[in-house]
Motif scaffolding. Structure first.
Motif, PDB file in Angstrom:
ATOM      1  N   ASP A 323       7.184  53.281  87.243  1.00 41.32           N
ATOM      2  CA  ASP A 323       7.371  52.030  88.000  1.00 41.32           C
ATOM      3  C   ASP A 323       8.511  51.160  87.487  1.00 41.32           C
ATOM      4  OD1 ASP A 323       5.590  52.307  90.069  1.00 41.32           O
ATOM      5  OD2 ASP A 323       3.944  51.272  89.061  1.00 41.32           O
ATOM      6  N   LYS A 324       9.212  51.589  86.433  1.00 45.03           N
ATOM      7  CA  LYS A 324      10.292  50.771  85.904  1.00 45.03           C
ATOM      8  C   LYS A 324      11.301  51.624  85.158  1.00 45.03           C
ATOM      9  CE  LYS A 324      11.163  46.728  82.927  1.00 45.03           C
ATOM     10  NZ  LYS A 324      10.540  45.667  82.081  1.00 45.03           N
ATOM     11  N   LEU A 325      12.606  51.302  85.372  1.00 42.38           N
ATOM     12  CA  LEU A 325      13.695  51.947  84.646  1.00 42.38           C
ATOM     13  C   LEU A 325      14.643  50.866  84.138  1.00 42.38           C
ATOM     14  CD1 LEU A 325      14.632  54.867  87.101  1.00 42.38           C
ATOM     15  CD2 LEU A 325      13.414  55.092  84.921  1.00 42.38           C
ATOM     16  N   VAL A 326      15.331  51.155  83.062  1.00 41.94           N
ATOM     17  CA  VAL A 326      16.364  50.251  82.559  1.00 41.94           C
ATOM     18  C   VAL A 326      17.681  51.022  82.574  1.00 41.94           C
ATOM     19  CG1 VAL A 326      17.202  48.869  80.636  1.00 41.94           C
ATOM     20  CG2 VAL A 326      14.738  48.974  81.118  1.00 41.94           C
ATOM     21  N   ILE A 327      18.654  50.529  83.387  1.00 44.31           N
ATOM     22  CA  ILE A 327      19.940  51.207  83.525  1.00 44.31           C
ATOM     23  C   ILE A 327      21.052  50.206  83.222  1.00 44.31           C
ATOM     24  CG2 ILE A 327      21.459  52.463  85.115  1.00 44.31           C
ATOM     25  CD1 ILE A 327      18.972  53.304  86.653  1.00 44.31           C
ATOM     26  N   ASP A 328      21.911  50.562  82.291  1.00 47.07           N
ATOM     27  CA  ASP A 328      22.988  49.664  81.845  1.00 47.07           C
ATOM     28  C   ASP A 328      22.439  48.314  81.393  1.00 47.07           C
ATOM     29  OD1 ASP A 328      24.850  51.613  82.480  1.00 47.07           O
ATOM     30  OD2 ASP A 328      25.323  50.771  84.449  1.00 47.07           O
ATOM     31  N   GLY A 329      21.238  48.348  80.847  1.00 46.15           N
ATOM     32  CA  GLY A 329      20.628  47.114  80.366  1.00 46.15           C
ATOM     33  C   GLY A 329      19.905  46.318  81.432  1.00 46.15           C
ATOM     34  N   ILE A 332      15.034  47.856  86.523  1.00 39.79           N
ATOM     35  CA  ILE A 332      14.827  48.129  87.951  1.00 39.79           C
ATOM     36  C   ILE A 332      13.377  48.542  88.130  1.00 39.79           C
ATOM     37  CG2 ILE A 332      15.455  49.588  89.902  1.00 39.79           C
ATOM     38  CD1 ILE A 332      18.237  49.872  88.692  1.00 39.79           C
ATOM     39  N   GLU A 333      12.654  47.835  88.997  1.00 39.24           N
ATOM     40  CA  GLU A 333      11.229  48.086  89.179  1.00 39.24           C
ATOM     41  C   GLU A 333      10.920  48.458  90.625  1.00 39.24           C
ATOM     42  OE1 GLU A 333       8.844  44.875  87.801  1.00 39.24           O
ATOM     43  OE2 GLU A 333       9.911  44.675  85.887  1.00 39.24           O
ATOM     44  N   ASN A 334       9.780  49.084  90.820  1.00 36.60           N
ATOM     45  CA  ASN A 334       9.274  49.355  92.159  1.00 36.60           C
ATOM     46  C   ASN A 334       8.586  48.111  92.698  1.00 36.60           C
ATOM     47  OD1 ASN A 334      10.082  52.072  92.111  1.00 36.60           O
ATOM     48  ND2 ASN A 334       8.181  52.692  91.087  1.00 36.60           N
ATOM     49  N   ALA A 335       8.792  47.824  93.972  1.00 38.37           N
ATOM     50  CA  ALA A 335       8.111  46.682  94.590  1.00 38.37           C
ATOM     51  C   ALA A 335       6.622  46.967  94.737  1.00 38.37           C
ATOM     52  CB  ALA A 335       8.726  46.385  95.947  1.00 38.37           C
ATOM     53  N   LEU A 353       9.629  53.783  96.745  1.00 38.65           N
ATOM     54  CA  LEU A 353       9.739  53.609  95.302  1.00 38.65           C
ATOM     55  C   LEU A 353      11.194  53.717  94.859  1.00 38.65           C
ATOM     56  CD1 LEU A 353       6.666  55.780  94.228  1.00 38.65           C
ATOM     57  CD2 LEU A 353       6.747  53.335  94.807  1.00 38.65           C
ATOM     58  N   ASN A 354      11.719  52.650  94.271  1.00 42.13           N
ATOM     59  CA  ASN A 354      13.112  52.618  93.824  1.00 42.13           C
ATOM     60  C   ASN A 354      13.393  53.671  92.759  1.00 42.13           C
ATOM     61  OD1 ASN A 354      13.444  50.437  95.524  1.00 42.13           O
ATOM     62  ND2 ASN A 354      13.231  48.912  93.894  1.00 42.13           N
ATOM     63  N   THR A 355      12.422  53.895  91.868  1.00 39.50           N
ATOM     64  CA  THR A 355      12.631  54.882  90.800  1.00 39.50           C
ATOM     65  C   THR A 355      12.807  56.286  91.377  1.00 39.50           C
ATOM     66  OG1 THR A 355      10.225  55.137  90.543  1.00 39.50           O
ATOM     67  CG2 THR A 355      11.343  53.533  89.108  1.00 39.50           C
ATOM     68  N   GLY A 356      12.206  56.512  92.534  1.00 39.95           N
ATOM     69  CA  GLY A 356      12.318  57.833  93.157  1.00 39.95           C
ATOM     70  C   GLY A 356      13.673  58.068  93.806  1.00 39.95           C
ATOM     71  N   SER A 357      14.233  57.046  94.477  1.00 38.23           N
ATOM     72  CA  SER A 357      15.569  57.232  95.065  1.00 38.23           C
ATOM     73  C   SER A 357      16.615  57.367  93.971  1.00 38.23           C
ATOM     74  CB  SER A 357      15.911  56.070  96.001  1.00 38.23           C
ATOM     75  OG  SER A 357      15.917  54.827  95.311  1.00 38.23           O
ATOM     76  N   ILE A 358      16.377  56.720  92.811  1.00 36.10           N
ATOM     77  CA  ILE A 358      17.277  56.891  91.662  1.00 36.10           C
ATOM     78  C   ILE A 358      17.177  58.322  91.138  1.00 36.10           C
ATOM     79  CG2 ILE A 358      17.752  56.149  89.287  1.00 36.10           C
ATOM     80  CD1 ILE A 358      16.729  53.361  90.113  1.00 36.10           C
ATOM     81  N   GLN A 359      15.970  58.898  91.196  1.00 35.28           N
ATOM     82  CA  GLN A 359      15.804  60.292  90.783  1.00 35.28           C
ATOM     83  C   GLN A 359      16.629  61.224  91.668  1.00 35.28           C
ATOM     84  OE1 GLN A 359      14.300  61.144  88.088  1.00 35.28           O
ATOM     85  NE2 GLN A 359      14.397  63.379  88.285  1.00 35.28           N
TER      86      GLN A 359
END
Length: 582
Positions: A323-329, A332-335, A353-359
């Protein structure tokens, strides 16, 4: 001696006569030969009347099914012109009378400017004058004042599709909408009438100086807009925005198999016949084409389609969601939280899910754990080159280009590209997104959107030949089928959709986007979007694509709660409308 004096006087008189005669001959030579063209031109100015033959502005039609119906018509009015060289003798009396009778229709030019050039023979002083006022002016019998029949725009449907149509100003120039973008085609070319006149300023029918260049009337354009669908789209936008007290709303309906626009609605609207009453010029703008924004999670459709089409992912591909990633500091979380652990890409699209589109971006770069330059290149290729995002679409309306930062730009950080997978950190218009979505669900072909169905010629509808697909947006046809299935499955998470979708195969994607204020994302204002399609079955090309958008200042609106209801209403109408037409 006296005879000699008389002879001298006679010789002197004869000499003077010869001298005078010679001077007369020289003067005649100068007048008739040397300065012939100058005096002939002055004579022509006094003897020849010139007037413009106004071209008839082309009318505009919508479609009622397959039948053209007029949506913009012409009403007979009059243009008032004067011959300043004749009016100047009674300038005060005549100009006062003109102002009294047709003052409400006077052009902006002041009387001093009208009479500034003493050589001027023709000047338009009033336009769009109705018959009654024109007749009153004619009965006033004013010297050097002329009436010429012309036309004024009439919009019989009032506010319907006002932002698509635009309007014609007092100077006869098209403004906004197709009236503005296709002004040249609609205007045509004015003609010229040049005739010899008598001392009473009455045109003579004889003479070599008579010239008539006929006017070329403007084209009578038939738009692809279906009047019935347009009416429903406007009703849906109006009803839903009123229900939720939303200030602005837009919707577009298009045929994904041709690129033809079937409806384009926007709120608030205006009456083109009363454009002068509008106090906010933003009302004139076609939001669907002119305003770029962050479209949010509807763009997950494009990121996932790119990964599936590239062969690096399927709906069953899994990743571990926290549910959460940290990119370039940047965090980014899922709503929508709670779908953690090992989940597949169908779950990603269903619950946005935002983390999934980043995947998907990571997989495009050949990695399951990090964003690579190769991945950013591939995403940009699909977004910009294949789906035509951040480019002009070529629609026959004023439009914005939007923007997408290329991977070799200094601002193309991993965080930016991560955000681009869920529709942030890029600026796109509704027409761009809807056209790209059409390419995803129609079998993978990108069609440039169009508003032109054809022309009315001699009372007959002559269709414009349908353009072929501009390019292939997807490598594989089955990618489109897979995306239709995923979008359909994602739509079923909403409990009320079966009542709207009936026996049609409908799919869609929500979007809820933060807005940018003073260069930063705002946390107190969001834009709601929804884009979807309707088809008879999974295996068939969709009949329609609809995209909706809602927003208000300083309000947090949601794609599923506020934009989707507009889609639902229009989609249900489209299902029944297509059944009736079949």
């Amino acid at each position: 001696m006296r005879k000699q004096r008389l002879k001298s006087r006679t010789s002197l008189i004869q000499g003077l006569c010869f001298l005078v005669f010679g001077l007369i001959v020289i003067q005649l030579f100068r007048l008739q030969v040397v300065n012939h063209k100058i005096y002939a031109a002055k004579a022509n100015q006094q003897q020849i009347m010139k007037s413009t033959i106004f071209a008839k502005r082309g009318e505009i039609y919508f479609l009622d099914g397959d039948t053209p119906v007029p949506i913009v018509m012409n009403k007979k009015t009059y243009t008032i012109s004067i011959d300043p060289s004749l009016v100047v003798k009674k300038r005060e009396e005549i100009t006062k009378k003109i102002d009294e009778i047709v003052g409400a229709y006077r052009v902006k030019t002041g009387w001093d400017e009208v009479f500034a050039d003493p050589e001027r023979k023709y000047f338009v002083v009033a336009k769009n004058v109705p018959y009654r006022e024109t007749n009153n002016l004619k009965n006033a019998d004013l010297t050097g004042v002329y009436e010429q029949e012309t036309t004024t725009r009439v919009y019989p449907e009032g506010e319907m599709a006002a932002q698509v149509l635009g309007f014609v100003n007092q100077e006869g120039e098209g403004q906004y909408g197709v009236e503005g973008s296709l002004n040249k085609e609609l205007t045509g070319e004015n003609g010229l009438l040049k005739t010899v006149k008598d001392s009473n300023n009455v045109p003579l029918t004889i003479g070599n100086e008579n010239v008539k260049i006929p006017a070329k009337d403007g084209k009578n354009l038939v738009l692809t807009i279906d009047r019935n669908i347009q009416k429903k789209a406007e009703e849906a936008v109006d009803e839903v925005t009123k229900k939720f007290n939303i200030t602005y709303g837009s919707a577009i309906v298009m045929n994904p198999a041709t690129g033809q626009i079937l409806a384009m609605a926007g709120k608030p609207g205006y009456n083109p016949a009363e454009y002068a009453k509008v106090t906010d010029a933003k009302v004139f703008q076609t939001d669907v084409t002119m305003n770029a924004f962050n479209p949010a999670s509807v763009c997950k459709t494009f990121a996932i389609a790119a990964a599936i089409d590239s062969g690096v992912m399927t709906p069953e591909t899994t990743y571990y969601n926290t549910d959460k990633l940290v990119i370039d500091g940047w965090p980014i979380e899922n709503a929508i939280k709670g779908h953690t652990g090992e989940i597949n890409m169908q779950t990603v699209l269903t619950y946005s899910l935002n983390t999934g589109s980043i995947q998907a971006l990571k997989l495009l770069g050949g990695s399951a754990s990090e964003i690579t330059y190769q991945g950013k290149e591939k995403l940009y290729d699909y977004y910009h080159n294949r789906f035509n995002l951040g480019k002009y679409t070529g629609i026959e309306l004023p439009e914005t280009k939007g923007s997408i930062v290329p991977p070799n730009d200094i601002d193309a950080t991993d965080a930016r590209y991560a955000n681009m997978t869920f529709g942030q950190s890029l600026d796109l218009s509704i027409i761009q997104v809807a056209s790209a979505f059409s390419a995803v669900v129609n079998g993978g072909e990108y069609y440039r959107p169009t508003l032109i169905a054809g022309e009315m010629k001699d009372g007959k509808f002559v269709r414009t030949e349908l353009a072929k697909a501009d390019h292939d947006a997807l490598n594989k046809n089955d990618t489109s089928r897979t995306m239709r299935q995923m979008l359909h499955t994602g739509r079923l998470v909403f409990p009320n959709v079966k009542g709207y979708d009936e026996d049609y195969y409908v799919g869609g994607k929500t979007g809820t986007a933060q807005t940018v204020k003073n260069g930063k994302y705002s946390f107190d204002e969001t834009i709601g979007t929804y884009v979807g399609f309707g088809a008879k079955s999974l295996e068939e090309t969709p009949d329609y694509v609809i995209m909706t958008k809602v927003w208000s200042d300083n309000r947090k609106l949601d794609g599923g709660m506020n934009a989707k209801p507009i889609f639902d209403e229009i989609s249900k109408y489209m299902i029944n409308y297509n059944k009736v037409r079949r």
